[in-house]
Design a protein around this motif. Sequence first.
Motif, PDB file in Angstrom:
ATOM      1  N   GLU A   1       5.070   1.358   7.398  1.00 60.33           N
ATOM      2  CA  GLU A   1       6.609   1.309   5.757  1.00 60.33           C
ATOM      3  C   GLU A   1       4.850   1.274   4.599  1.00 60.33           C
ATOM      4  O   GLU A   1       3.471   0.968   5.405  1.00 60.33           O
ATOM      5  N   VAL A   2       4.950   1.414   3.878  1.00 61.97           N
ATOM      6  CA  VAL A   2       3.878   1.865   2.355  1.00 61.97           C
ATOM      7  C   VAL A   2       4.993   1.518   0.999  1.00 61.97           C
ATOM      8  O   VAL A   2       6.029   1.422   1.315  1.00 61.97           O
ATOM      9  N   TYR A   3       4.264   1.677   0.506  1.00 59.36           N
ATOM     10  CA  TYR A   3       4.355   0.712  -0.938  1.00 59.36           C
ATOM     11  C   TYR A   3       3.322   1.683  -1.826  1.00 59.36           C
ATOM     12  O   TYR A   3       2.369   1.925  -1.214  1.00 59.36           O
ATOM     13  N   LEU A   4       3.830   1.964  -3.284  1.00 58.88           N
ATOM     14  CA  LEU A   4       3.179   2.184  -4.617  1.00 58.88           C
ATOM     15  C   LEU A   4       2.465   0.788  -4.779  1.00 58.88           C
ATOM     16  O   LEU A   4       3.086   0.267  -5.732  1.00 58.88           O
TER      17      LEU A   4
ATOM     18  N   ASP B   1      -0.004  -1.224  -7.516  1.00 55.90           N
ATOM     19  CA  ASP B   1      -0.772  -1.223  -9.051  1.00 55.90           C
ATOM     20  C   ASP B   1      -1.405  -0.131  -9.754  1.00 55.90           C
ATOM     21  O   ASP B   1      -1.462   0.608 -10.546  1.00 55.90           O
ATOM     22  N   ASN B   2      -1.991   0.680  -8.686  1.00 57.34           N
ATOM     23  CA  ASN B   2      -3.503   1.554  -9.263  1.00 57.34           C
ATOM     24  C   ASN B   2      -3.035   3.043  -8.982  1.00 57.34           C
ATOM     25  O   ASN B   2      -3.063   3.689  -9.286  1.00 57.34           O
ATOM     26  N   GLY B   3      -1.209   2.998  -8.534  1.00 58.36           N
ATOM     27  CA  GLY B   3      -0.628   4.412  -7.716  1.00 58.36           C
ATOM     28  C   GLY B   3      -0.798   5.246  -6.698  1.00 58.36           C
ATOM     29  O   GLY B   3      -0.729   5.707  -6.312  1.00 58.36           O
ATOM     30  N   ILE B   4      -1.199   4.336  -6.277  1.00 61.08           N
ATOM     31  CA  ILE B   4      -2.040   5.066  -4.425  1.00 61.08           C
ATOM     32  C   ILE B   4      -0.807   4.280  -3.415  1.00 61.08           C
ATOM     33  O   ILE B   4      -0.891   2.740  -3.853  1.00 61.08           O
ATOM     34  N   VAL B   5      -0.434   4.840  -2.558  1.00 61.42           N
ATOM     35  CA  VAL B   5       0.377   4.881  -1.586  1.00 61.42           C
ATOM     36  C   VAL B   5      -0.148   3.988  -0.688  1.00 61.42           C
ATOM     37  O   VAL B   5      -1.266   4.664   0.364  1.00 61.42           O
ATOM     38  N   THR B   6      -0.036   2.809  -0.049  1.00 66.72           N
ATOM     39  CA  THR B   6      -1.116   1.909   0.538  1.00 66.72           C
ATOM     40  C   THR B   6       0.337   1.696   2.090  1.00 66.72           C
ATOM     41  O   THR B   6       1.667   1.553   1.574  1.00 66.72           O
ATOM     42  N   ARG B   7      -0.005   1.352   2.714  1.00 74.18           N
ATOM     43  CA  ARG B   7       0.486   0.451   4.043  1.00 74.18           C
ATOM     44  C   ARG B   7       0.242  -1.252   3.836  1.00 74.18           C
ATOM     45  O   ARG B   7      -0.796  -1.554   3.406  1.00 74.18           O
ATOM     46  N   TYR B   8       1.495  -2.108   4.446  1.00 77.07           N
ATOM     47  CA  TYR B   8       0.961  -3.262   4.480  1.00 77.07           C
ATOM     48  C   TYR B   8       0.646  -3.158   5.837  1.00 77.07           C
ATOM     49  O   TYR B   8      -0.614  -4.120   5.322  1.00 77.07           O
ATOM     50  N   LEU B   9       0.504  -2.805   6.448  1.00 76.08           N
ATOM     51  CA  LEU B   9      -0.451  -2.842   7.750  1.00 76.08           C
ATOM     52  C   LEU B   9      -1.329  -1.376   7.810  1.00 76.08           C
ATOM     53  O   LEU B   9      -0.816  -0.856   8.020  1.00 76.08           O
ATOM     54  N   ALA B  10      -2.433  -2.172   7.578  1.00 77.49           N
ATOM     55  CA  ALA B  10      -3.995  -0.893   7.922  1.00 77.49           C
ATOM     56  C   ALA B  10      -3.695   0.409   9.363  1.00 77.49           C
ATOM     57  O   ALA B  10      -2.737  -0.112  10.341  1.00 77.49           O
ATOM     58  N   GLN B  11      -3.618   0.993   8.872  1.00 74.71           N
ATOM     59  CA  GLN B  11      -3.432   1.909   9.912  1.00 74.71           C
ATOM     60  C   GLN B  11      -4.145   1.759  11.631  1.00 74.71           C
ATOM     61  O   GLN B  11      -4.113   2.164  12.738  1.00 74.71           O
ATOM     62  N   ASN B  12      -5.130   1.228  10.768  1.00 76.03           N
ATOM     63  CA  ASN B  12      -6.540   0.782  12.147  1.00 76.03           C
ATOM     64  C   ASN B  12      -6.388  -0.640  13.092  1.00 76.03           C
ATOM     65  O   ASN B  12      -6.655  -0.995  13.009  1.00 76.03           O
ATOM     66  N   GLN B  13      -5.126  -1.234  12.094  1.00 75.37           N
ATOM     67  CA  GLN B  13      -4.957  -3.106  12.553  1.00 75.37           C
ATOM     68  C   GLN B  13      -3.596  -2.972  14.046  1.00 75.37           C
ATOM     69  O   GLN B  13      -3.278  -2.644  13.727  1.00 75.37           O
ATOM     70  N   MET B  14      -3.870  -4.315  14.080  1.00 75.17           N
ATOM     71  CA  MET B  14      -2.868  -4.603  15.232  1.00 75.17           C
ATOM     72  C   MET B  14      -2.428  -6.518  14.997  1.00 75.17           C
ATOM     73  O   MET B  14      -3.608  -7.191  14.489  1.00 75.17           O
TER      74      MET B  14
END
Length: 366
Positions: free
Chosen positions: A278-281, A283-296
């Motif tokens: 899942e992602v969110y937009l 404050d800087n306008g960049i689409v960002t993941r809640y949990l990073a792509q390299n994390q567990m």
Amino acid sequence: MAIPTPYTNLWDTRRSLGVMRAIQAENWYFGQFFQNEIRSTDAWIDFEKMPIRKRKLAPFVLPKARGRGVWEDSQRAYRFKPGYIKVEETIDDEMPLTFQPGMGSVFDANNLTDMQRLDLIRAQMLSSMDESIDRRHEWMRAQATIYGKYTMTYDSGESFLVDLQRNPAHTITLGTGSRFGDSGVSIVDFIQANVDRMNNAEFGGFVRRITMSSTVASILRKDTEFMSHMDLTVKGGTITFERGVVTGGANGGKVYKFGEMLVGGASGVTIELWVNDEVYLADNGIVTRYLAQNQMLFTADPSSIMGYMAYGKIIDRDAQYQALPKFPKNYLHTEGDVTTEYMNIKSAPLAVTINPDATLVATVIA
């Protein structure tokens, strides 16, 4: 061939095929770890934690000697102050009279009246505002669960760190040669080490769920050791997962369970394996993941994490200064002979994991 154009000739005959909006479901995944709520009209929210009593042995002493004390206790106090968020939209007098996406006499066969269009505009705005508040709450829950802390940055430029005091050892970054997929790296051993770490931590808990990106999950699904645990012809096959195409369902579902690990000697207890893309937009306008792509992310049972959503008082006389999760407000402002309508929603949230050491995050790939 369809020819896109920003203009519509009002005199052409046409048939509207309707209005379509791209939809991606939001699951509020991290809300499952925050099953408690508190509403406080006080300026601060406090709680105390008392450690497990030390396992002292009774001392040996001579028959006529005096005994020694064994009673010992302590407590740690924590204090937090809720944040404050507000979203506001303006509906000026001309909005119902001009074209709006998804409605209008050009495409609407029913030819809505201006007041009906105003009601639709208000409903769409309010829905978007409400979802943005929910999404900010989810962001706070995610940050608290994943990192054990988060920073609230205000429009004024001030920022405040909410540090839940998680053990630094519960934030792990694997280096070159020790990452998933590197030669000789045992993913099962890594998971076992972190299960033990969390289970032995003060105010920790036993891991019941491991959440990761689809990128990390794809490495697990191809891992030779993981695959060997699926061989039911060998005693001790303890891992099952989907080897085919896996999805979170229709409408862009990005959260799904793809496997589980059986915990030996625990009467059939399992650790669930989940994907969250899942992602969110931001404050800087960049689409960002809640949990990073390299994390567990390792999480214990919600009752062990003890996540609380705390809400402070709404600074508004119309809300009677109550502590509410959300306070919507709709009002008119007249300046001269022009009336402008405003809508806003206020919230004073704070996401707290009482036992942050019942969570752990690891960066497992580059």
